[in-house]
Design a protein around this motif. Structure first.
Motif, PDB file in Angstrom:
ATOM      1  N   SER A 175      -1.029   8.985 -13.896  1.00 23.83           N
ATOM      2  CA  SER A 175       0.329   9.548 -13.929  1.00 23.83           C
ATOM      3  C   SER A 175       0.405  10.822 -13.083  1.00 23.83           C
ATOM      4  O   SER A 175       1.409  11.060 -12.401  1.00 23.83           O
ATOM      5  CB  SER A 175       0.750   9.840 -15.368  1.00 23.83           C
ATOM      6  OG  SER A 175      -0.085  10.830 -15.950  1.00 23.83           O
ATOM      7  N   ILE A 176      -0.652  11.630 -13.099  1.00 26.95           N
ATOM      8  CA  ILE A 176      -0.676  12.844 -12.270  1.00 26.95           C
ATOM      9  C   ILE A 176      -0.646  12.473 -10.793  1.00 26.95           C
ATOM     10  O   ILE A 176       0.062  13.102  -9.983  1.00 26.95           O
ATOM     11  CB  ILE A 176      -1.920  13.696 -12.595  1.00 26.95           C
ATOM     12  CG1 ILE A 176      -1.807  14.276 -14.013  1.00 26.95           C
ATOM     13  CG2 ILE A 176      -2.092  14.827 -11.581  1.00 26.95           C
ATOM     14  CD1 ILE A 176      -3.036  15.021 -14.461  1.00 26.95           C
ATOM     15  N   ILE A 179       2.852  11.524  -9.975  1.00 28.72           N
ATOM     16  CA  ILE A 179       3.722  12.707  -9.938  1.00 28.72           C
ATOM     17  C   ILE A 179       3.555  13.468  -8.635  1.00 28.72           C
ATOM     18  O   ILE A 179       4.519  13.940  -8.031  1.00 28.72           O
ATOM     19  CB  ILE A 179       3.422  13.620 -11.144  1.00 28.72           C
ATOM     20  CG1 ILE A 179       3.880  12.954 -12.442  1.00 28.72           C
ATOM     21  CG2 ILE A 179       4.114  14.974 -10.984  1.00 28.72           C
ATOM     22  CD1 ILE A 179       3.456  13.703 -13.685  1.00 28.72           C
ATOM     23  N   LEU A 188       8.953  14.657 -12.363  1.00 29.74           N
ATOM     24  CA  LEU A 188       8.522  14.873 -13.743  1.00 29.74           C
ATOM     25  C   LEU A 188       9.109  13.848 -14.704  1.00 29.74           C
ATOM     26  O   LEU A 188       8.910  13.958 -15.918  1.00 29.74           O
ATOM     27  CB  LEU A 188       8.895  16.287 -14.192  1.00 29.74           C
ATOM     28  CG  LEU A 188       8.137  17.423 -13.492  1.00 29.74           C
ATOM     29  CD1 LEU A 188       8.616  18.775 -14.010  1.00 29.74           C
ATOM     30  CD2 LEU A 188       6.632  17.282 -13.706  1.00 29.74           C
ATOM     31  N   LYS A 189       9.809  12.844 -14.172  1.00 34.36           N
ATOM     32  CA  LYS A 189      10.308  11.771 -15.017  1.00 34.36           C
ATOM     33  C   LYS A 189       9.214  10.749 -15.331  1.00 34.36           C
ATOM     34  O   LYS A 189       9.339   9.950 -16.253  1.00 34.36           O
ATOM     35  CB  LYS A 189      11.475  11.057 -14.330  1.00 34.36           C
ATOM     36  CG  LYS A 189      12.699  11.946 -14.071  1.00 34.36           C
ATOM     37  CD  LYS A 189      13.329  12.396 -15.376  1.00 34.36           C
ATOM     38  CE  LYS A 189      14.611  13.202 -15.106  1.00 34.36           C
ATOM     39  NZ  LYS A 189      15.205  13.703 -16.372  1.00 34.36           N
ATOM     40  N   ARG A 191       5.856   9.188 -16.745  1.00 34.59           N
ATOM     41  CA  ARG A 191       5.096   9.391 -17.971  1.00 34.59           C
ATOM     42  C   ARG A 191       3.825   8.541 -17.948  1.00 34.59           C
ATOM     43  O   ARG A 191       3.791   7.482 -17.326  1.00 34.59           O
ATOM     44  CB  ARG A 191       5.932   9.017 -19.200  1.00 34.59           C
ATOM     45  CG  ARG A 191       7.162   9.870 -19.402  1.00 34.59           C
ATOM     46  CD  ARG A 191       6.801  11.296 -19.784  1.00 34.59           C
ATOM     47  NE  ARG A 191       7.977  12.096 -20.057  1.00 34.59           N
ATOM     48  CZ  ARG A 191       8.613  12.813 -19.139  1.00 34.59           C
ATOM     49  NH1 ARG A 191       8.165  12.811 -17.883  1.00 34.59           N
ATOM     50  NH2 ARG A 191       9.675  13.519 -19.464  1.00 34.59           N
ATOM     51  N   PHE A 204       0.392  14.919 -23.618  1.00 32.97           N
ATOM     52  CA  PHE A 204       0.648  15.070 -22.183  1.00 32.97           C
ATOM     53  C   PHE A 204       2.086  14.715 -21.845  1.00 32.97           C
ATOM     54  O   PHE A 204       2.761  15.441 -21.096  1.00 32.97           O
ATOM     55  CB  PHE A 204      -0.323  14.176 -21.401  1.00 32.97           C
ATOM     56  CG  PHE A 204      -0.142  14.234 -19.914  1.00 32.97           C
ATOM     57  CD1 PHE A 204      -0.563  15.341 -19.184  1.00 32.97           C
ATOM     58  CD2 PHE A 204       0.448  13.178 -19.235  1.00 32.97           C
ATOM     59  CE1 PHE A 204      -0.395  15.394 -17.806  1.00 32.97           C
ATOM     60  CE2 PHE A 204       0.618  13.227 -17.864  1.00 32.97           C
ATOM     61  CZ  PHE A 204       0.192  14.335 -17.142  1.00 32.97           C
ATOM     62  N   ASN A 205       2.571  13.599 -22.391  1.00 34.98           N
ATOM     63  CA  ASN A 205       3.958  13.199 -22.130  1.00 34.98           C
ATOM     64  C   ASN A 205       4.950  14.197 -22.716  1.00 34.98           C
ATOM     65  O   ASN A 205       6.012  14.451 -22.128  1.00 34.98           O
ATOM     66  CB  ASN A 205       4.213  11.807 -22.706  1.00 34.98           C
ATOM     67  CG  ASN A 205       3.553  10.702 -21.886  1.00 34.98           C
ATOM     68  OD1 ASN A 205       3.238  10.896 -20.718  1.00 34.98           O
ATOM     69  ND2 ASN A 205       3.345   9.558 -22.501  1.00 34.98           N
ATOM     70  N   LEU A 208       5.092  17.067 -20.294  1.00 35.20           N
ATOM     71  CA  LEU A 208       5.916  16.708 -19.138  1.00 35.20           C
ATOM     72  C   LEU A 208       7.394  16.750 -19.488  1.00 35.20           C
ATOM     73  O   LEU A 208       8.221  17.228 -18.703  1.00 35.20           O
ATOM     74  CB  LEU A 208       5.541  15.306 -18.633  1.00 35.20           C
ATOM     75  CG  LEU A 208       4.197  15.148 -17.925  1.00 35.20           C
ATOM     76  CD1 LEU A 208       3.984  13.695 -17.523  1.00 35.20           C
ATOM     77  CD2 LEU A 208       4.112  16.047 -16.698  1.00 35.20           C
ATOM     78  N   ASP A 212      10.181  19.060 -17.803  1.00 31.72           N
ATOM     79  CA  ASP A 212      11.346  18.416 -17.204  1.00 31.72           C
ATOM     80  C   ASP A 212      12.631  19.002 -17.778  1.00 31.72           C
ATOM     81  O   ASP A 212      13.575  19.317 -17.032  1.00 31.72           O
ATOM     82  CB  ASP A 212      11.277  16.911 -17.463  1.00 31.72           C
ATOM     83  CG  ASP A 212      12.365  16.158 -16.729  1.00 31.72           C
ATOM     84  OD1 ASP A 212      12.725  16.573 -15.612  1.00 31.72           O
ATOM     85  OD2 ASP A 212      12.868  15.162 -17.281  1.00 31.72           O
TER      86      ASP A 212
END
Length: 256
Positions: A175-176, A179, A188-189, A191, A204-205, A208, A212
């Motif tokens: 996910s990183i 991003i 940053l949408k 996940r 983590f989500n 984020l 966001d």
């Protein structure tokens, strides 16, 4: 369909290759004790060849991991047979069970324990018929089975937890990467995959989501400031025009 590639499986396969070679060498060493050269060469050699072939041809396959589990337990059975059921040789089962934890796959312990149970029960039946000679008493087989089962259950739980942690780390890393895919626009949408229901992914989500929302609030605040500034500027201009008009009217009255 291709299997996903996991770094820990690759590491496990590399170590298992050395393990099978070492087990084959040990089997040859034990062969000189009771003259079990045929078993060492045929059974040990074929087991090593099959397992190494699967590791080389299908390194990331789950089937390969089960083949490895069977191979390790078969080598334990071979070593026990070569030493005519010597109790100390049963320690190999517990040692090799721990090696399977490297794969972080709890299902391998079902396969391994099944092989151990089938081997011990089959040989107990054969020994009760007088072939081969010697062997363990039935209660000792039960004791060994209980110890092996307890260790397998604990190792399976550890393997399952380790796999969850590893998969969670992979999900967060992926996910990183997504991003940061466009260095000019950070999305940053995105996940991390929360199908594992791991606490680290949930946290983590949530982080984020907090970032966001913070950025959205800052953007809205900036737009509100711009709107307020525009209204203030417009009102100021109108006030200036009104003032100028008033001064003009005052001057006109004075000149009259």
């Amino acid at each position: 369909m291709s299997n996903p590639s996991y770094s820990w499986v690759s590491s496990a396969n590399k170590n298992m290759q050395f393990t099978f070679i070492a087990l084959a060498v040990i089997s040859l060493g034990l062969a000189s004790v009771n003259q079990t050269w045929i078993e060492a060469l045929l059974f040990g050699g074929s087991t090593t060849a099959i397992c190494l072939t699967f590791i080389h041809m299908h390194p990331q396959s789950t089937l390969t991991q089960h083949v490895v589990a069977i191979g390790l337990m078969l080598f334990s059975a071979l070593h026990i047979h070569q030493m005519h059921g010597l109790v100390e040789m049963h320690f190999g089962i517990f040692v090799l069970l721990s090696f399977l934890a490297y794969y972080r796959n709890w299902q391998l312990y079902i396969t391994a324990i099944t092989v151990v149970v089938v081997h011990h029960l089959a040989f107990f039946v054969m020994q009760s018929q007088g072939l081969p000679e010697g062997g363990l008493l039935f209660y000792l087989i039960i004791v060994h089975a209980i110890y092996a089962l307890v260790q397998a259950v604990m190792l399976a739980k550890m393997a399952k937890d380790n796999r969850t942690d590893s998969m969670s780390a992979m999900a967060i890393t992926d996910s990183i990467d997504m991003i940061m895919l466009d260095k000019m626009v950070i999305d940053l949408k995105i996940r991390a995959d929360d199908s594992l229901d791991a606490k680290s992914i949930v946290a983590f989500n949530s982080l984020l989501g907090m970032f966001d929302n913070l950025i959205v609030d800052m953007r809205n605040a900036a737009e509100q400031i711009d709107s307020t500034s525009e209204i203030t500027s417009r009102n100021s201009a109108e006030l200036h025009d009104t003032k100028q008009k008033s001064m003009t009217e005052v001057e006109y009255i004075d000149s009259s």
